[in-house]
Every structure is written in C-alpha cells, then in structure tokens.
Design a protein around this motif. Structure first.
Motif, PDB file in Angstrom:
ATOM      1  N   ALA A 172     -35.515  54.911  22.739  1.00  0.00           N
ATOM      2  CA  ALA A 172     -36.776  55.224  23.026  1.00  0.00           C
ATOM      3  C   ALA A 172     -37.646  54.501  22.268  1.00  0.00           C
ATOM      4  O   ALA A 172     -38.923  54.797  21.892  1.00  0.00           O
ATOM      5  N   SER A 181     -42.134  61.763  24.095  1.00  0.00           N
ATOM      6  CA  SER A 181     -40.842  61.245  23.436  1.00  0.00           C
ATOM      7  C   SER A 181     -40.185  62.363  22.395  1.00  0.00           C
ATOM      8  O   SER A 181     -39.451  61.603  21.603  1.00  0.00           O
ATOM      9  N   LEU A 186     -36.858  64.521  25.590  1.00  0.00           N
ATOM     10  CA  LEU A 186     -35.773  63.609  26.225  1.00  0.00           C
ATOM     11  C   LEU A 186     -34.537  64.239  26.317  1.00  0.00           C
ATOM     12  O   LEU A 186     -33.680  63.746  27.037  1.00  0.00           O
TER      13      LEU A 186
END
Length: 374
Positions: A172, A181, A186
C-alpha cells in the motif's frame, strides 16, 4: 522547477519537519532503561501510536522498517520462510521489491504464479481464485500501481483469501495518503507503507501484521518484537507518525484537488497526436498520469522535459538507470519501444494549476523534439 514526480517521493511537509525538530536532540537509545532511554522510548512509541491510529490498527501490530522495500520483503520472505515451503500468488505488475523477493524464494524451492493484468492494468478476484492451490501460503497484490496508478480490488481479494485460509499481503506504499487505506478498507493480513510517499521523511516505513501471524525475522534482534533488530531511527519514526496523521486528516479533501489537477493535465496531454493513456481511465489514483507518445524517443522525452524545468519519470524510481522497458507497461501490452516512449507524471500536495499547464506545454515541445530525433 516544476516537480511532477510525487509517486517517486514527496517533499517533506513543513509541518512534519517542524514537528521532527522536537526530537532531534533526544539522543538516548530507546532500548536503554535509564532516563535518557525512557525519554527516547516515549517519543518512539508516540510516533508508532500515531501511525497505528492512521492505519486503524493496534500499535503492537506495527513493525517499524527502513521503508516500503523492507516492509514488502519482511512480509513475503517472512511468511514463506516461516512456512518452509509452498506456493505464492502475485501479479506481473508488482513493485520490484515484491518481484525480487519472489525470485529469491524460487531459488529456495518455492513456487509462484504471477497473474497477467488486462490492458488497463487490472487484476480481478476471479483470477486469484483460479490461481489458488492447496499449497498456496500467500497472495500479494499491490493496492495502487506505482507506475500507472491503477487501483486494485484488494478488499475483495482479501475476503476471498480469508475464506480459503490463505494469508493476503498488499503493498500500500502508493495508496496510503491518496486513497482510503486503513486496515478496514484493505482487509489485508499484512500491509506495507513508506513515509516518504506521504510527505514524511525517507528511510522509514512500517509493516502491519495482523495479530496472531508469525513471520520469520529477516534482521533478528531484540527490537520490534524480534522481527527487526537495530536501534530505531527516532526522528524518522516520529516524523512518519506526524505525516500519517496529517495524511488522514486531509484525505477527505486532498484527493479531490489532485483529481482536478490530474484531469486538467491528462486532458491536455491526450489532446496531442498519438499520445495515449496507460492505466485504467477511472479506477486510477488521483495523482497518476502515465502516457505513451508513439514514435518518440523515451530518453529524449525525459531529457527535454528536464531541460525545460519539468521533473517527471519513465516509471518506478527503483528502476532508474535500467535500460530495460517498464515491466508494468509491457505486461499491459505495450511494445518495448512504446514502453520506452512513456512518461509518468504524478502530482501532489504542492502542485498548482499553473505548473500543470506549463508541464503540458513542455511535454508537447518535448514530444516534438524527441520524435525528430528518432
């Protein structure tokens, strides 16, 4: 200078720099039990807590590293070596840190499957499902491609892997600070980040490891729960915490500004004859614009842009100096000549409309000159 290479690295945010100055003079070793050591430990853990809060995890689930490359290596090699043998699924368009780790594992007897992206650079959960085997121990799919900016369905892939009892890692590094994120966004078991991609200092990163997962330590020692030996870089860790905190705070607004500038830039670039977009037209990071100028000399493109005061790149900064074309662009179907005639522009927090317009004009002239040179 017009700096449009934010995907390679970002400037240190002035607020982060000012905050880091508070800890420059704290020289104690965070592992020492005396007063100077305890003071250093206090500020180190405050930095870790800020990073953890921004990621939405527990501080104990973070291992501090020297950056994205080490975080990727610890995740992939750490899982594989802890298992001893097995199969790993990844993609052809990963960062070189992931692909190199997989090549090294193949030398040790592990097997890997690299999934082929479509023309827009996308990888689909169905591809992952088809590639899974009974001996698959890990899947690693990047969250946002560092070269073309395509955004991947990592949450869906994470859910698939979880249902099959397979660990899932996502790089990421390009995602954090630009698209949502957090761990909940995620869904991955392991998440790699690096401070210098979101206006923090270079040389520091973190790997999120979901509670209960065991890794083989690559750099054994007493620090970082035994996963990463060596005295921690206190100013850098604290700076990463400040940068992560600010990135989270501005996330609701900043991507919209970046998207507006990205659309403005790509509209002008794509209006030029035989200039084509690389990456997904909509499922793309708001800061990435990667284009191919057919018939142009790639090296000439970048040199001319640089002479006109525009900093851009031909792809990943980690492949700088390589004579080989971008592996990402060839994976999505570009010929070697087209891949070499491609430029990645990436905008950021301090980019202005005037800079975008000037860069587009410079690119038009650079294309003209580089085509004459072919």
């Amino acid at each position: 200078m017009i700096y449009l290479d934010y995907a390679a690295t970002t400037p240190l945010d002035p607020e982060v720099k000012a905050g880091m100055e508070r800890v420059w003079e704290i020289f104690g070793n965070p592992s020492s039990i005396h007063a100077a050591g305890r003071e250093a430990r206090h500020w180190l853990e405050e930095g870790r807590e800020r990073i953890a809060k921004a990621l939405g995890c527990r501080p104990r689930e973070l291992i501090l590293t020297a950056g994205g490359t080490e975080s990727d290596a610890l995740a992939i090699l750490g899982v594989a070596l802890s298992k001893g043998r097995g199969h790993i699924v990844s993609t052809q368009i990963e960062h070189s840190a992931v692909l190199t780790a997989l090549k090294n594992l193949e030398r040790l007897g592990f097997e890997s499957t690299l999934l082929q992206p479509d023309a827009a650079g996308l990888i689909y959960p169905e591809q992952v499902a088809e590639a899974l085997r009974p001996d698959t121990i890990l899947v690693s799919v990047i969250a946002v491609n560092n070269e073309i900016g395509t955004v991947y369905p990592v949450k869906a892939i994470a859910e698939l892997c979880s249902s099959k009892g397979v660990l899932f890692h996502t790089d990421a590094v390009q995602a954090f600070g630009t698209v949502p994120s957090r761990v909940e966004d995620l869904g991955a078991d392991l998440i790699s980040t690096a401070a210098h991609k979101f206006y923090g200092p270079k040389g520091v990163g973190a790997l999120y490891i979901r509670k209960g997962i065991e890794l083989f330590p690559l750099m054994p020692g007493k620090q970082e729960q035994g996963y990463r030996g060596g005295t921690e870089n206190l100013p850098a860790v604290y700076g990463m915490g400040l940068a992560a905190e600010k990135a989270t705070m501005v996330l609701p607004q900043e991507p919209q500004k970046l998207l507006s500038l990205r659309v403005r830039l790509e509209t002008q670039l794509l209006a030029l004859p035989e200039v084509e977009l690389n990456g997904h037209p909509t499922l793309r990071s708001p800061k990435h614009v990667n284009v191919t100028a057919r018939g142009a000399d790639g090296e000439g493109l970048l040199l001319n842009l640089d002479m006109m005061g525009v900093s851009a790149s031909s792809g990943s900064a980690c492949a700088s100096g390589s004579l080989e074309p971008s592996h990402v662009l060839t994976a999505i179907g570009r010929s070697k000549a087209e891949a070499k005639a491609s430029v990645r522009f990436s905008i950021g927090r301090f980019t202005t409309q005037a800079e975008v317009d000037a860069a587009a004009q410079a690119f038009a002239e650079a294309v003209k000159r580089s085509r004459l040179a072919v």
